[in-house]
Design an enzyme around this catalytic site. Structure first.
Site, short mmCIF file in Angstrom:
data_model
loop_
_atom_site.label_atom_id
_atom_site.label_comp_id
_atom_site.label_asym_id
_atom_site.label_seq_id
_atom_site.Cartn_x
_atom_site.Cartn_y
_atom_site.Cartn_z
N GLU A 63 -7.14 5.86 -6.60
CA GLU A 63 -6.70 4.50 -6.92
C GLU A 63 -7.71 3.74 -7.77
O GLU A 63 -7.33 3.00 -8.69
CB GLU A 63 -6.41 3.72 -5.64
N ASP A 85 -1.22 -0.67 1.22
CA ASP A 85 -2.42 -0.38 2.03
C ASP A 85 -3.47 0.38 1.22
O ASP A 85 -4.68 0.21 1.42
CB ASP A 85 -2.04 0.47 3.25
N PHE A 86 -3.01 1.24 0.30
CA PHE A 86 -3.93 2.13 -0.41
C PHE A 86 -4.74 1.42 -1.48
O PHE A 86 -5.67 2.00 -2.04
CB PHE A 86 -3.16 3.29 -1.04
N HIS A 110 0.47 2.09 6.55
CA HIS A 110 1.58 2.06 5.61
C HIS A 110 2.43 0.79 5.78
O HIS A 110 3.55 0.74 5.27
CB HIS A 110 2.48 3.28 5.77
#
Length: 667
Positions: free
Chosen positions: A406, A431-432, A473
């Site tokens: 990311e 979330d990521f 998630h």
């Protein structure tokens, strides 16, 4: 008896380099040394605040810069003064930058080399070091997409190669075959930590093998070796785009910055590298070869000294910046002149997810070079199938599967923006984004304010609970970003808003976090215009009108409020859907609260530190005399979001909202 050549500790090979080029190399390596020596005096006099010395490393900056074309980007660090001087930036501008004056590049908002300049195709660092490596990937990707035979050079130190950004950037560059020269200046120490405590391989160049990447070790103190080898490699990369890892062996003759000193360096090691001084050795060599004589050298040195003194005088005589609050606030975002487009009478009932997909597709058609990047978004169509079929229509150059990194992909998007290309980054789950948090809040958010470089990026954020996806998630993490100046945050609750606001977010040249609640994707339907249209950011919508109370919400929580009002038909309420959280439509909120006298803010995020707290405070500050009761906030429990459905239902505030609403009405 020793000859002049016996004084040379570096082996130079000047075959096929004419005298004029040799003299230019000498002038360019001498100038940063002279400037540094002057800066060290000014530092002791308190006329500059800090200095990161590159004495002993000048050959790398100068050699690499002279190997590149003037229209090719270089991303230096704080020991690469030679990059700036070799690109012929007027010295008074550098001096003003270091003194925080207006002739600099950041209007006094940042220091040293923390700036960029499109005019000279230089993109400076931020203190976190690693992000610029991924930014270089983005610039190089733009070169490939535009079919330009150009190369990008980016610098880091051996300490910086321990950061995750380094590994992510090299991996992306290798997978996508991007024309990047990753230049590692290995000077033996990361501040005071020696290389033996930084990495456990013989050479940093060895790491290239792990990425399927060509690598080279170059004598970083040998200006001729740097210039000739990098020139040859750069020519090759222009014709055959690929990343190359370059390790320059060198040494830093002064402290990490002047206050830290060099007491941790063994004296014999300092002596060894003093003998390899890149400036003095090259000067002696050119004298021995008859390229220069004492008279030439004296003339060159006097000319450089005069230039430095002349430009210092300009910088010293420049007035200090006068602080202006309006100017500061106006420079956080690039000006965006919104143009509404909604002359479409044909509508169709579609789901929230379809609205997002349609908006993306129509924006891809409108913006011919718009890029979408994300994990599994190409042939697979993304985790939620939003980009299904996009590859067939737009191709894999524009719809790009990414490695799981990311941080590097957000940085790549920044590089694309620097090169003039819009992009969208899909977080598979909101979330990521924590794995890419640093470039979002420290690079994208601050870039325009610092040096007027916009971040023309939309980050799509599938978020939210109610689908039993557990702690990693299901977060709705908008509050991480609403408090960061420079970012815009959009959070629609309906398909119509999702389509129109996403189109506007893509048009906006500023960085936008676009939150899409997963629970709404396939559960909410609405009549939506079939053609492309836009909606303004920063404008809330009044969904229901009433007189007893104001309900303020956004995202899935808007639907919880609607359900509550449908169950309690006797409650007369204004229901405001904020739609965008940054900028925030406070005027609509204030007007409603002044009418009803009571306010309740409903959010899905946990309570403490959420945006409901700020909205409540704003109402108290601006509408206090109109209030008939305290402002109430309703939010999720102060826990991570759990997996099991019964625990998740307890966590979410849907049921608690009805009771709090009634209690407030009865106050």
């Amino acid at each position: 008896m020793k000859t002049i050549k016996d004084l040379i500790s570096i082996a130079y090979n000047i075959e096929n380099i004419d005298s004029d080029k040799l003299v230019t190399l000498y002038k360019n390596i001498l100038k940063p040394r002279f400037i540094e020596e002057k800066m060290l005096i000014l530092l002791r006099q308190g006329k500059i605040s800090k200095w990161f010395s590159g004495i002993g490393q000048e050959a790398i900056s100068v050699g690499v810069t002279m190997s590149l074309h003037d229209d090719e980007y270089i991303l230096p660090m704080h020991r690469n003064l030679g990059v700036f001087t070799s690109r012929n930036i007027p010295l008074y501008r550098l001096f003003s930058q270091w003194q925080g004056k207006a002739f600099g590049f950041t209007k006094g908002r940042d220091r040293s080399f923390h700036f960029g300049t499109q005019q000279y195709k230089i993109v400076g660092m931020i203190s976190h070091l690693g992000p610029q490596l991924g930014v270089a990937d983005g610039i190089a990707l733009a070169y490939k997409l535009k079919n330009k035979k150009q190369v990008t050079a980016v610098f880091t130190g051996e300490g910086g190669t321990s950061e995750g950004d380094f590994h992510e950037a090299l991996n992306v560059a290798s997978v996508w075959k991007l024309p990047v020269l990753f230049c590692v200046e290995n000077n033996g120490y990361g501040l005071s930590t020696p290389t033996s405590e930084q990495y456990n391989c013989k050479d940093i160049a060895d790491r290239g093998l792990g990425y399927g990447m060509e690598s080279h070790i170059i004598d970083g103190n040998n200006i001729i070796e740097v210039y000739t080898k990098v020139s040859k490699i750069a020519d090759s990369v222009r014709e055959n785009p690929r990343p190359v890892l370059l390790e320059f062996k060198t040494f830093r003759m002064r402290g990490h910055e002047e206050a830290s000193g060099t007491k941790y360096v063994p004296k014999e090691l300092l002596t060894t590298w003093e003998d390899k001084d890149p400036v003095l050795n090259f000067e002696v060599f050119l004298k021995a070869e008859g390229v220069l004589n004492d008279s030439n050298i004296t003339s060159i040195k006097e000319s450089i000294a005069d230039e430095i003194n002349e430009h210092l005088e300009i910088a010293f005589n420049e007035s200090d910046i006068i602080s202006n609050e309006t100017n500061e606030l106006n420079d956080v975002y690039e000006l965006f002149n919104y143009q509404g487009l909604n002359n479409n009478s044909k509508t169709k009932e579609i789901r929230f997810i379809d609205a997002v997909s349609e908006s993306l597709k129509q924006s891809m058609i409108k913006h011919k070079d718009l890029i979408i990047m994300g994990q599994d978004i190409a042939e697979y169509g993304g985790a939620f199938k939003i980009t299904e079929g996009f590859v067939d229509q737009f191709g894999k150059d524009r719809v790009r599967n990414t490695p799981i990194c990311e941080s590097a992909i957000i940085e790549t998007a920044m590089g694309l923006s620097i090169a003039g290309i819009k992009s969208i980054v899909e977080m598979q789950f909101a979330d990521f984004v924590s794995s890419g948090f640093n470039p979002v809040v420290n690079y994208l958010a601050k870039s325009y304010y610092r040096w007027s470089q916009n971040a023309d990026i939309v980050i799509r954020m599938p978020c939210g609970g109610g689908v039993t996806a557990g702690p990693f998630h299901s977060q709705t993490n908008e509050a991480w970003f609403t408090k960061t100046p420079g970012l815009k945050v959009v959070y629609p609750a309906f398909p119509y808003d999702a389509k129109g606001l996403l189109a506007t977010a893509i048009n906006d040249p500023n960085p936008v976090l676009f939150f899409e609640h997963k629970g709404l994707y396939r559960s909410i339907r609405q009549d939506v215009p079939t053609e492309y249209f836009t909606l303004p950011l920063g404008k809330a919508v009044l969904i229901k009108e009433g007189s007893d109370i104001t309900i303020i919400s956004y995202g899935a929580a808007v639907h919880w409020a609607l359900e509550t009002l449908d169950k309690n038909v006797g409650i007369s309420a204004d229901l405001i859907d904020l739609r965008t959280l940054q900028p925030l439509d406070v005027e609509t909120v204030y007007a409603s609260v002044k009418k009803t006298g009571k306010a309740i803010v409903l959010q899905e995020d946990s309570l403490f530190g959420g945006i409901a707290s700020d909205i409540s405070a704003l109402i108290m500050e601006h509408c206090f005399e109109y209030l008939d009761a305290p402002v109430k906030r309703v939010a999720s429990l102060e826990t991570p979001i759990p997996f099991a459905s019964q625990l998740e239902k307890q966590y979410l505030p849907k049921k608690r909202f009805e009771k709090t609403l009634k209690d407030l009405l009865d106050y």
